[in-house]
Design an enzyme around this catalytic site. Structure first.
Site, PDB file in Angstrom:
ATOM      1  N   ASP A 125      44.719  44.550  17.468  1.00 30.06           N
ATOM      2  CA  ASP A 125      44.189  43.753  18.585  1.00 30.06           C
ATOM      3  C   ASP A 125      44.678  42.311  18.456  1.00 30.06           C
ATOM      4  OD1 ASP A 125      42.736  45.856  19.635  1.00 30.06           O
ATOM      5  OD2 ASP A 125      40.792  45.167  18.896  1.00 30.06           O
ATOM      6  N   ARG A 174      50.172  46.510  23.843  1.00 30.21           N
ATOM      7  CA  ARG A 174      49.151  46.553  24.889  1.00 30.21           C
ATOM      8  C   ARG A 174      49.294  45.217  25.619  1.00 30.21           C
ATOM      9  NH1 ARG A 174      43.714  46.230  22.232  1.00 30.21           N
ATOM     10  NH2 ARG A 174      43.945  48.468  21.932  1.00 30.21           N
TER      11      ARG A 174
HETATM   12  P1  FDA Z   1      39.439  41.084  35.622  1.00 28.49           P
HETATM   13  O1  FDA Z   1      38.672  40.382  34.565  1.00 28.49           O
HETATM   14  O2  FDA Z   1      39.896  40.307  36.808  1.00 28.49           O
HETATM   15  O3  FDA Z   1      38.606  42.348  36.058  1.00 28.49           O
HETATM   16  C1  FDA Z   1      38.976  43.146  37.156  1.00 28.49           C
HETATM   17  C2  FDA Z   1      37.737  43.888  37.615  1.00 28.49           C
HETATM   18  O4  FDA Z   1      37.301  44.781  36.572  1.00 28.49           O
HETATM   19  C3  FDA Z   1      36.515  42.996  37.852  1.00 28.49           C
HETATM   20  O5  FDA Z   1      36.508  42.498  39.155  1.00 28.49           O
HETATM   21  C4  FDA Z   1      35.382  43.927  37.583  1.00 28.49           C
HETATM   22  O6  FDA Z   1      35.165  44.749  38.695  1.00 28.49           O
HETATM   23  C5  FDA Z   1      35.915  44.797  36.466  1.00 28.49           C
HETATM   24  N1  FDA Z   1      35.511  44.286  35.138  1.00 28.49           N
HETATM   25  C6  FDA Z   1      36.255  43.528  34.299  1.00 28.49           C
HETATM   26  N2  FDA Z   1      35.583  43.271  33.166  1.00 28.49           N
HETATM   27  C7  FDA Z   1      34.380  43.875  33.303  1.00 28.49           C
HETATM   28  C8  FDA Z   1      33.220  43.983  32.487  1.00 28.49           C
HETATM   29  N3  FDA Z   1      33.170  43.410  31.287  1.00 28.49           N
HETATM   30  N4  FDA Z   1      32.171  44.698  32.946  1.00 28.49           N
HETATM   31  C9  FDA Z   1      32.201  45.305  34.150  1.00 28.49           C
HETATM   32  N5  FDA Z   1      33.263  45.224  34.987  1.00 28.49           N
HETATM   33  C10 FDA Z   1      34.328  44.523  34.573  1.00 28.49           C
HETATM   34  N6  FDA Z   1      41.732  40.899  25.235  1.00 28.49           N
HETATM   35  C11 FDA Z   1      42.250  40.201  24.192  1.00 28.49           C
HETATM   36  O7  FDA Z   1      42.285  38.969  24.233  1.00 28.49           O
HETATM   37  N7  FDA Z   1      42.710  40.877  23.092  1.00 28.49           N
HETATM   38  C12 FDA Z   1      42.722  42.230  23.002  1.00 28.49           C
HETATM   39  O8  FDA Z   1      43.175  42.781  21.985  1.00 28.49           O
HETATM   40  C13 FDA Z   1      42.194  42.959  24.105  1.00 28.49           C
HETATM   41  N8  FDA Z   1      42.146  44.323  24.083  1.00 28.49           N
HETATM   42  C14 FDA Z   1      41.813  45.016  25.242  1.00 28.49           C
HETATM   43  C15 FDA Z   1      41.921  46.394  25.269  1.00 28.49           C
HETATM   44  C16 FDA Z   1      41.708  47.076  26.466  1.00 28.49           C
HETATM   45  C17 FDA Z   1      41.882  48.570  26.485  1.00 28.49           C
HETATM   46  C18 FDA Z   1      41.355  46.354  27.637  1.00 28.49           C
HETATM   47  C19 FDA Z   1      41.173  47.061  28.949  1.00 28.49           C
HETATM   48  C20 FDA Z   1      41.180  45.004  27.583  1.00 28.49           C
HETATM   49  C21 FDA Z   1      41.392  44.307  26.387  1.00 28.49           C
HETATM   50  N9  FDA Z   1      41.214  42.937  26.319  1.00 28.49           N
HETATM   51  C22 FDA Z   1      41.706  42.251  25.222  1.00 28.49           C
HETATM   52  C23 FDA Z   1      40.452  42.216  27.378  1.00 28.49           C
HETATM   53  C24 FDA Z   1      41.353  41.670  28.455  1.00 28.49           C
HETATM   54  O9  FDA Z   1      42.113  40.600  27.951  1.00 28.49           O
HETATM   55  C25 FDA Z   1      40.564  41.180  29.666  1.00 28.49           C
HETATM   56  O10 FDA Z   1      39.681  40.189  29.256  1.00 28.49           O
HETATM   57  C26 FDA Z   1      39.755  42.281  30.359  1.00 28.49           C
HETATM   58  O11 FDA Z   1      40.493  43.462  30.444  1.00 28.49           O
HETATM   59  C27 FDA Z   1      39.417  41.845  31.798  1.00 28.49           C
HETATM   60  O12 FDA Z   1      40.591  41.631  32.528  1.00 28.49           O
HETATM   61  P2  FDA Z   1      41.068  42.579  33.735  1.00 28.49           P
HETATM   62  O13 FDA Z   1      42.570  42.679  33.656  1.00 28.49           O
HETATM   63  O14 FDA Z   1      40.345  43.834  33.702  1.00 28.49           O
HETATM   64  O15 FDA Z   1      40.801  41.723  35.030  1.00 28.49           O
END
Ligand code: FDA
Length: 296
Positions: A125, A174
């Site tokens: 991560d 990732r």
């Molecule tokens: P965004 O935050 O814009 O979310 C899009 C939509 O998804 C939102 O409008 C909402 O509907 C839904 N959503 C998002 N988060 C939600 C929540 N917590 N609860 C409910 N609904 C939610 N970061 C990092 O810094 N280091 C890492 O190693 C990782 N590892 C990682 C693994 C995996 C498998 C994922 C999916 C994510 C990570 N992350 C991470 C977190 C990542 O950086 C980011 O903060 C989150 O994925 C939210 O970003 P989105 O791209 O989903 O967009």
């Protein structure tokens, strides 16, 4: 983010852990490895793969790192024993990165060796920006010997350069937006720029034939990822989508139904508080809708 969500997000640090636990349950398999195994079996049956994460970060003693190292090895053994379609996600600060780099390397080498013996992939991560250089350096130093990958964050201004810098070897990342609160000097703060940089990074990675875990719940990015997957004529095994446990299960089903492979991040453990706080800050709506239900 609305004013209400901003206020809830700022308040979250002041909410007692028990209350956080009530809202954050959905994001975590449970306190034990058995919980992660059960959750993985269920997701595997639904056609999704998982990556299992032992909760706990920024540990302060050598003994704690050994505890987490042994737990990570137990995860690998369980994946093998239960024939789970799963791999391991690992945080370097949990392995002692901030205590002693030598200790951290000792711990991760033991994990990498076990993973190699069992044929299981390990993803490192990405944590906050104080860990970026070390994480990428460790990935570079071990990527030829072990089946590992790490994470790139689209909010970091350096990410495109990091891809080019690491292009002299196997690329397995990732790609996510990034979750830590970084200063503007090093990280984009505008949501649209982070999205644009995500798409730019993803296309650069595909051009370089990297294996990418497309980690997002942002349907705009899922749309562009599908466009790029077609543009580059990728096969199903050349990439995967990734989502967090407890987030947008409908989108998870849509992605799977479109024939893509998808992996769910399944965290478990006693040390659930920092992870839960990050998830709730990301989506204060969870608290908002619970409060609305309560007020009604
Ligand atoms: P965004 O935050 O814009 O979310 C899009 C939509 O998804 C939102 O409008 C909402 O509907 C839904 N959503 C998002 N988060 C939600 C929540 N917590 N609860 C409910 N609904 C939610 N970061 C990092 O810094 N280091 C890492 O190693 C990782 N590892 C990682 C693994 C995996 C498998 C994922 C999916 C994510 C990570 N992350 C991470 C977190 C990542 O950086 C980011 O903060 C989150 O994925 C939210 O970003 P989105 O791209 O989903 O967009």
């Amino acid at each position: 983010m609305s004013l209400f969500n901003k206020s809830v997000s700022m308040m979250i640090d002041k909410i007692p852990p028990q209350a956080i636990g009530v809202f954050a349950k959905r994001y975590i398999a449970g306190p034990t490895l058995d919980d992660a195994i059960r959750t993985t079996k269920k997701l595997n049956a639904e056609g999704a793969m998982t990556t299992i994460d032992v909760l706990g970060e920024f540990v302060s003693t050598r003994e704690e790192t050994w505890h987490f190292r042994n737990l990570a090895i137990k995860v690998l053994e369980a994946i093998d024993q239960h024939k789970l379609n799963a791999n391991l996600s690992l945080k370097l600060t949990q392995m002692g990165l901030k205590l002693s780099k030598a200790l951290c390397l000792e711990n991760i080498e033991m994990i990498f060796e076990k993973a190699k013996e069992l044929g299981i992939f390990v993803r490192i991560d990405m944590e906050d920006s104080t860990c970026t250089d070390d994480t990428l350096e460790i990935y570079r130093n071990y990527r030829d010997k072990y089946n590992i990958g790490t994470v790139l964050q689209a909010y970091m201004r350096r990410t495109i350069d990091d891809i080019h810098r690491l292009s002299d070897g196997r690329l397995n990342f990732r790609l996510c937006k990034g979750i830590y609160d970084e200063p503007r000097e090093i990280a984009y703060k505008e949501k649209d720029i982070v999205r644009d940089n995500y798409i730019w990074a993803l296309e650069t990675l595909f051009e370089k034939k990297a294996y990418v875990g497309i980690a997002t719940h942002d349907e705009y990015l899922v749309f562009h990822a599908e466009r790029l997957i077609r543009k580059y004529g990728l096969n199903r095994d050349d990439y995967e989508f990734q989502m967090l446990l407890g987030v947008d299960e409908q989108l998870r089903k849509i992605i799977l139904s479109r024939g893509h492979r998808l992996r769910v991040y399944v965290p478990f453990g006693e040390d659930w508080l920092p992870y839960s706080i990050r998830r709730l800050k990301e989506n204060p709506n969870i608290i908002k809708s619970a409060l609305e239900g309560y007020v009604k």
